[in-house]
Scaffold this active site. Structure first.
Site, PDB file in Angstrom:
ATOM      1  CG  ASP A 245      -0.260  -0.094   2.538  1.00  0.00           C
ATOM      2  OD1 ASP A 245       0.944   0.248   2.627  1.00  0.00           O
ATOM      3  OD2 ASP A 245      -0.918  -0.473   3.519  1.00  0.00           O
ATOM      4  CG  MET A 246      -0.676   4.966  -1.074  1.00  0.00           C
ATOM      5  SD  MET A 246      -1.758   6.385  -1.108  1.00  0.00           S
ATOM      6  CE  MET A 246      -0.572   7.716  -1.117  1.00  0.00           C
TER       7      MET A 246
END
Length: 148
Positions: A15-16
């Site tokens: 994810d980020m």
């Protein structure tokens, strides 16, 4: 019996924050279950799919304790927690490379319940009757004293 399947975290699986997106562990677990079957000389593609069956997930229980991150290597440790005629429960744990099962706590701890169904009807079948060799193998490698 435990089978350890290596994993390498790719950028697209994170994810980020750079940690493995939670649903991607299910993909690691699937690869590890196929690897487990290979280790007991039972080809998923030839025996299950090749004979007109599939093995969908029935239930998932996952505890996320700590993440794997982009670029890290790890492994999934797979065993059979419960062997029933209509369902199999796999115990699957994720460790970072260099961690020791039984000494270090797993990063992710899961129990994945699968069944076998016919491809055409999706109706569950009895593993003990349909694949007695696999059922007996699982009975012989069942985790001892593990409760699900």
């Amino acid at each position: 019996m435990f089978v350890e399947t290596p994993i390498s975290v790719r950028y697209g699986e994170t994810d980020m924050m750079g940690v493995v997106y939670h649903a991607n562990y299910l993909l690691y677990f699937e690869d590890a279950r196929i690897d487990f079957l290979d280790h007991v000389n039972f080809s998923y593609s030839q025996r299950i799919e090749g004979e007109g069956f599939m093995s969908p997930i029935h239930e998932v229980q996952i505890k996320y304790r700590a993440p794997l991150r982009y670029g890290e290597a790890g492994f999934v440790r797979t065993s059979i927690a419960k062997n029933l005629p209509m369902r199999t429960v796999y115990h699957q744990e994720v460790y970072r490379e260099g961690m020791t099962p039984g000494v270090d706590a797993p990063l992710v701890d899961a129990y994945i319940t699968v069944c076998v169904v016919t491809r055409e009807t999706f109706k569950p079948v009895n593993l003990k009757k349909t694949f007695p060799d696999l059922y007996e193998t699982y009975a012989s490698v069942l985790e001892s004293s593990e409760s699900v």
